[in-house]
Design a protein around this motif. Structure first.
Motif, PDB file in Angstrom:
ATOM      1  N   PRO A 182       0.847  -1.202   0.000  1.00 56.03           N
ATOM      2  CA  PRO A 182       0.000   0.000   0.000  1.00 56.03           C
ATOM      3  C   PRO A 182       0.876   1.242   0.000  1.00 56.03           C
ATOM      4  O   PRO A 182       2.039   1.187   0.383  1.00 56.03           O
ATOM      5  CB  PRO A 182      -0.789  -0.115   1.312  1.00 56.03           C
ATOM      6  N   GLY A 183       0.334   2.319  -0.448  1.00 58.63           N
ATOM      7  CA  GLY A 183       1.097   3.561  -0.479  1.00 58.63           C
ATOM      8  C   GLY A 183       1.522   3.968   0.915  1.00 58.63           C
ATOM      9  O   GLY A 183       0.689   4.339   1.742  1.00 58.63           O
TER      10      GLY A 183
ATOM     11  N   SER B 286      -4.075   9.275   4.106  1.00 59.39           N
ATOM     12  CA  SER B 286      -5.466   8.976   4.471  1.00 59.39           C
ATOM     13  C   SER B 286      -5.552   7.715   5.337  1.00 59.39           C
ATOM     14  O   SER B 286      -6.585   7.451   5.933  1.00 59.39           O
ATOM     15  CB  SER B 286      -6.338   8.817   3.219  1.00 59.39           C
ATOM     16  N   LEU B 287      -4.456   6.937   5.402  1.00 56.54           N
ATOM     17  CA  LEU B 287      -4.438   5.729   6.233  1.00 56.54           C
ATOM     18  C   LEU B 287      -3.590   5.977   7.473  1.00 56.54           C
ATOM     19  O   LEU B 287      -2.573   6.661   7.416  1.00 56.54           O
ATOM     20  CB  LEU B 287      -3.835   4.549   5.459  1.00 56.54           C
ATOM     21  N   SER B 288      -4.009   5.363   8.583  1.00 54.10           N
ATOM     22  CA  SER B 288      -3.205   5.477   9.806  1.00 54.10           C
ATOM     23  C   SER B 288      -2.024   4.514   9.699  1.00 54.10           C
ATOM     24  O   SER B 288      -2.037   3.585   8.890  1.00 54.10           O
ATOM     25  CB  SER B 288      -4.048   5.124  11.037  1.00 54.10           C
ATOM     26  N   ASN B 289      -1.017   4.730  10.542  1.00 52.48           N
ATOM     27  CA  ASN B 289       0.140   3.826  10.551  1.00 52.48           C
ATOM     28  C   ASN B 289      -0.286   2.395  10.838  1.00 52.48           C
ATOM     29  O   ASN B 289       0.258   1.454  10.266  1.00 52.48           O
ATOM     30  CB  ASN B 289       1.177   4.281  11.575  1.00 52.48           C
ATOM     31  N   GLU B 290      -1.276   2.229  11.721  1.00 50.70           N
ATOM     32  CA  GLU B 290      -1.756   0.881  12.058  1.00 50.70           C
ATOM     33  C   GLU B 290      -2.398   0.217  10.838  1.00 50.70           C
ATOM     34  O   GLU B 290      -2.176  -0.964  10.574  1.00 50.70           O
ATOM     35  CB  GLU B 290      -2.759   0.926  13.228  1.00 50.70           C
ATOM     36  N   GLU B 291      -3.191   0.975  10.090  1.00 50.95           N
ATOM     37  CA  GLU B 291      -3.828   0.425   8.889  1.00 50.95           C
ATOM     38  C   GLU B 291      -2.784   0.028   7.847  1.00 50.95           C
ATOM     39  O   GLU B 291      -2.881  -1.029   7.219  1.00 50.95           O
ATOM     40  CB  GLU B 291      -4.814   1.442   8.288  1.00 50.95           C
ATOM     41  N   ILE B 292      -1.770   0.873   7.691  1.00 57.94           N
ATOM     42  CA  ILE B 292      -0.703   0.572   6.743  1.00 57.94           C
ATOM     43  C   ILE B 292       0.049  -0.675   7.186  1.00 57.94           C
ATOM     44  O   ILE B 292       0.339  -1.571   6.381  1.00 57.94           O
ATOM     45  CB  ILE B 292       0.258   1.772   6.579  1.00 57.94           C
ATOM     46  N   GLN B 293       0.338  -0.779   8.512  1.00 52.25           N
ATOM     47  CA  GLN B 293       1.038  -1.957   9.035  1.00 52.25           C
ATOM     48  C   GLN B 293       0.223  -3.230   8.772  1.00 52.25           C
ATOM     49  O   GLN B 293       0.780  -4.242   8.360  1.00 52.25           O
ATOM     50  CB  GLN B 293       1.297  -1.817  10.536  1.00 52.25           C
TER      51      GLN B 293
END
Length: 154
Positions: free
Chosen positions: A19-20, A25-32
């Motif tokens: 993911p980008g 627009s995404l939190s660090n947790e969502e990206i992780q």
């Protein structure tokens, strides 16, 4: 996230586009979490992280991205992170080495080709000498036969 299988140097390579990481627009947790899903595709795990960034000074977001990679994959992940700019330099170095090797091969080839030509020329020369000798022997034989005929007539 997208996955693509390639063949590189005769070996299968799986490339996973994560993911980008600079997506605000995404939190660090969502990206992780998304990155962990990507890693599941790479069992037993990734061998290298290719971080594509613009050439120039590191931005705050890029530094944070490196931190996020470390948080997700551990402190050693930075060792396996390669920036696209660095990858480009490595590719350039490989191209230069490839060119050097090609030139060496050409030089060796040229050396052997000239040696082969010399050997072929000598062989042709020896063949020519052999034919001349053969011709001289035949001519000598003919001359001797003529002399014998002349001697028998007289």
């Amino acid at each position: 996230m997208s996955e693509r299988d390639w063949i590189c140097c005769g070996r299968p390579v799986t490339v996973v586009d994560t993911p980008g990481l600079f997506d605000t627009s995404l939190s660090n947790e969502e990206i992780q979490q998304e990155m962990m899903r990507c890693i599941e595709l790479l069992a037993p795990g990734p061998h290298v992280f290719l971080l594509v960034i613009a050439v120039g000074p590191f931005t705050k977001e890029e530094r944070e991205t490196l931190q996020l990679i470390k948080m997700t994959f551990g402190q050693k992940a930075e060792t396996y992170t390669m920036e696209a700019e660095r990858a480009f330099r490595l590719m350039q170095m490989n191209r230069e080495k490839e060119e050097e090797l090609r030139q060496e091969i050409e030089a060796v080839k040229a050396t052997y080709e000239s040696e082969i030509k010399e050997i072929k020329d000598k062989l042709e020369e020896e063949k020519a000498k052999g034919k001349i000798r053969e011709f001289l022997l035949v001519e000598r034989g003919i001359t001797m036969l003529r002399q014998r005929r002349e001697n028998h007539r007289h």
